[in-house]
Design a protein around this motif. Structure first.
Motif, short mmCIF file in Angstrom:
data_model
loop_
_atom_site.label_atom_id
_atom_site.label_comp_id
_atom_site.label_asym_id
_atom_site.label_seq_id
_atom_site.Cartn_x
_atom_site.Cartn_y
_atom_site.Cartn_z
N HIS A 28 0.82 -1.21 0.00
CA HIS A 28 0.00 0.00 0.00
C HIS A 28 0.85 1.25 0.00
CE1 HIS A 28 -3.51 -2.42 0.52
NE2 HIS A 28 -2.91 -3.06 1.51
N SER A 29 0.42 2.18 -0.81
CA SER A 29 1.09 3.47 -0.84
C SER A 29 0.23 4.45 -0.06
CB SER A 29 1.19 3.86 -2.31
OG SER A 29 1.32 5.22 -2.44
N GLU A 30 0.84 5.57 0.35
CA GLU A 30 0.08 6.59 1.07
C GLU A 30 -0.96 7.25 0.17
OE1 GLU A 30 -0.17 7.90 4.04
OE2 GLU A 30 1.41 6.82 5.10
N THR A 31 -0.79 7.15 -1.14
CA THR A 31 -1.71 7.88 -2.02
C THR A 31 -2.41 6.93 -2.98
OG1 THR A 31 0.02 8.31 -3.61
CG2 THR A 31 -0.28 9.96 -1.91
N THR A 71 6.17 5.58 3.59
CA THR A 71 5.41 6.84 3.53
C THR A 71 5.62 7.61 2.22
OG1 THR A 71 7.15 8.21 4.53
CG2 THR A 71 5.63 7.12 6.04
N SER A 72 6.40 7.05 1.31
CA SER A 72 6.65 7.79 0.07
C SER A 72 5.35 7.91 -0.73
CB SER A 72 7.74 7.11 -0.75
OG SER A 72 7.53 5.72 -0.80
N LEU A 73 5.29 8.96 -1.55
CA LEU A 73 3.99 9.38 -2.08
C LEU A 73 3.78 9.04 -3.56
CD1 LEU A 73 3.87 12.81 -0.23
CD2 LEU A 73 2.43 10.83 0.24
N ALA A 132 6.06 13.03 7.59
CA ALA A 132 5.87 11.70 8.16
C ALA A 132 7.09 11.32 8.98
CB ALA A 132 5.69 10.71 7.01
N TYR A 320 -1.56 16.82 5.92
CA TYR A 320 -2.01 15.87 4.89
C TYR A 320 -3.26 15.10 5.36
CZ TYR A 320 -2.09 11.73 1.91
OH TYR A 320 -2.50 10.70 1.09
N PRO A 321 -3.22 14.42 6.53
CA PRO A 321 -4.46 13.78 6.96
C PRO A 321 -5.59 14.78 7.20
CG PRO A 321 -2.72 13.53 8.65
CD PRO A 321 -2.08 14.07 7.41
N THR A 331 -9.67 10.07 -1.65
CA THR A 331 -8.25 9.74 -1.69
C THR A 331 -7.56 10.95 -2.30
OG1 THR A 331 -6.62 8.09 -2.35
CG2 THR A 331 -8.28 8.62 -3.98
N HIS A 412 9.38 14.96 -3.12
CA HIS A 412 8.70 13.67 -3.03
C HIS A 412 9.35 12.61 -3.91
CE1 HIS A 412 4.73 15.70 -1.58
NE2 HIS A 412 5.68 15.70 -0.67
#
Ligand SMILES: Cc1cc2nc3c(=O)[nH]c(=O)nc-3n(C[C@H](O)[C@H](O)[C@H](O)COP(=O)(O)OP(=O)(O)OC[C@H]3O[C@@H](n4cnc5c(N)ncnc54)[C@H](O)[C@@H]3O)c2cc1C
Length: 458
Positions: A28-31, A71-73, A132, A320-321, A331, A412
């Motif tokens: 899973h990615s953060e984005t 945490t990379s985007l 992060a 961000y959150p 998303t 990023h």
């Protein structure tokens, strides 16, 4: 391939897993960027184990993707072409602390917050702070920066040397503990920002800084975005040594208010911090205050006590959150660009107008002191139209940054999300990056599908 997995199990025992739960946890990615799960996850504890893992993968032609905190985007740490994930969360030791040289040697899995906790009693600190709580290995691999880069630089300046393992298992050391060197190619600089496509980093020598004698932070609102951005430009051009200078547009302020239970006025804001002696901080604050007033600032809210400052920066780091929560079920397509400071106003104004015209919610915020800002484009994950609109906006942001003499990403990185813009930024230099990759990783096993041109091109 089963041989490879059996050899990895024999090497690491329970620290190699092929369970669906562990593989999914590393998929899973953060984005919005996604890819399938890796075929297995390894948790090495030593450089020797990392080298042994790479020798096995090399022998069996199995791709390898490093994993720090994930945490990379831009989908950097996802196993796009299968293979295994090497998770560094068990390599968290401080190997050597040398306060007299103001440096520290660490394993790659230690996080920036843990490192600073360990350093607290020494009077030193490590300044680079992506929002992060990322690992130092991941931060080096993405050439990360954050709110303090305007004063202390990015991972490019922070990393003095590395230990790394190449695709065939060879362990190399780059750089030294000396503050500078002219001994040959700068392999440290090559590996910093290489996103795990050339080697796995197993140790970092990092430059530390003295904790400032005095620190003072403030937020100030501006009647309009151009006042805030022009204030940043004049502040930087006048040479005030800002420790932090961050921009939040009105939408970002509203999201932070709701998320962190703050009551900042609904207007664009700058968040600033000054480091130095007590007299130096007072002087910097006064000079900044004068510039801010000349650009229509609506007054300051100061945070002088440590807990107030921490609350302020926690709010910023949670932007961000906070922005994600501003649209229920959304998303985000998070995109960052960086431009020369003299073009910042144009870049931000045009981006704001473009986002407004698109109809998508898209707060803008960023480390504007070094010309770097982000748009957090909030989309309904089920809407292909919104995704296409956001991607087109992100592409126009990248084009705009290049037109203004900047870069498609200030911090990023590329991962898989920004590959398409690389030819426009680098031209033939992108093929040169591909040639470096082929020289060091001819089998294309290190994080394949990221950063460089696909292997079959040239
Ligand atoms: C809320 C939020 C705010 C953020 N703000 C910022 C910001 O202000 N500035 C900024 O720069 N970034 C920011 N980021 C992005 C992210 O935190 C950085 O990219 C960070 O450097 C990633 O570190 P990580 O440990 O999570 O690495 P991961 O995401 O795990 O990995 C990143 C890349 O590094 C590689 N890698 C990891 N460890 C190693 C290793 N030991 N050797 C070789 N390759 C390795 C991976 O394969 C991958 O390609 C933010 C992210 C979030 C979620």
């Amino acid at each position: 391939m089963n041989d490879a997995h059996s050899e990895l199990s024999a090497l690491l025992g329970p620290r190699y897993s092929r369970s669906a739960a562990e593989c999914d946890a590393h998929a899973h990615s953060e984005t919005h960027v996604c890819a399938g799960p890796p075929e297995g996850v390894a948790w090495p504890e030593t450089t020797g184990e990392v080298a042994a893992i790479l020798r096995i993968c090399h022998a069996h032609r199995l791709p390898v993707v490093g994993w720090g905190a994930g945490t990379s985007l831009e989908g950097h740490a996802l196993a796009l072409h299968g293979g295994i994930c090497v998770d560094f969360t068990r390599m968290t030791r401080i190997v050597e602390l040398r306060p007299e040289d103001m440096l520290v040697r660490v394993q790659p899995g230690i996080t920036r917050e843990d490192l600073n906790r360990e350093l607290r009693a020494t009077g030193l600190f490590f300044p680079v702070d992506p929002g992060a709580n990322a690992t130092l290995g991941g931060m080096a691999a993405t050439r990360a920066s954050g709110t303090t880069a305007v004063r202390y630089g990015t991972m490019r300046q922070a990393v003095l040397g590395l230990e790394a393992v190449l695709a065939d298992g060879t362990v190399i050391r780059t750089g030294s503990a000396a503050p500078k060197s002219s001994a040959g190619y700068d392999l440290t600089a090559l590996l910093v920002g290489s996103e795990g496509t050339l080697a796995l980093i197993t140790e970092l020598t990092l430059r530390l800084h003295g904790q400032p004698e005095a620190v003072s932070a403030a937020v100030c609102g501006f009647a309009d975005m151009s006042g805030a951005v022009d204030c940043v430009i004049e502040t930087i051009q006048s040479g005030i040594p800002m420790a932090r200078i961050e921009f939040l547009d009105t939408a970002a302020v509203a999201a932070c208010n709701a998320h962190a239970r703050q009551d900042l006025p609904a207007m664009p804001h700058l968040m600033v911090e000054f480091h130095g002696s007590a007299a130096g901080v007072a002087e910097q604050a006064q000079r900044f205050g004068e510039i801010a007033a000349s650009h229509g600032s609506a007054g300051f809210r100061w945070a002088e006590k440590t807990e107030d400052r921490n609350a302020l920066w926690k709010m910023r780091h949670n932007a961000y959150p906070a922005c994600l929560a501003a649209r229920s079920g959304a998303t985000a397509i998070v995109t960052d660009v960086c431009v020369p400071i003299s073009r910042l106003a144009e870049a931000v104004e045009e981006t704001r107008a473009d986002i407004k015209a698109s109809g998508l919610p898209g707060p803008i915020l960023g480390h504007v002191g070094d010309g770097n800002f982000h748009a957090i484009l909030l989309i309904d994950p089920a809407s292909a139209d919104e995704r296409a609109t956001a991607k087109a906006l992100a592409a126009r942001m990248a084009d705009r940054a290049l037109r203004l003499g900047g870069t498609i990403t200030g911090e990023h990185g590329i991962g898989m999300g920004k590959l398409d813009y690389m030819p426009a930024e680098h031209g033939p230099a992108w093929a040169a990056m591909g040639a470096v990759k082929r020289a060091l990783d001819p089998l294309n096993l290190m994080n394949p599908g990221k950063l460089v041109p696909p292997h079959d091109q040239g």
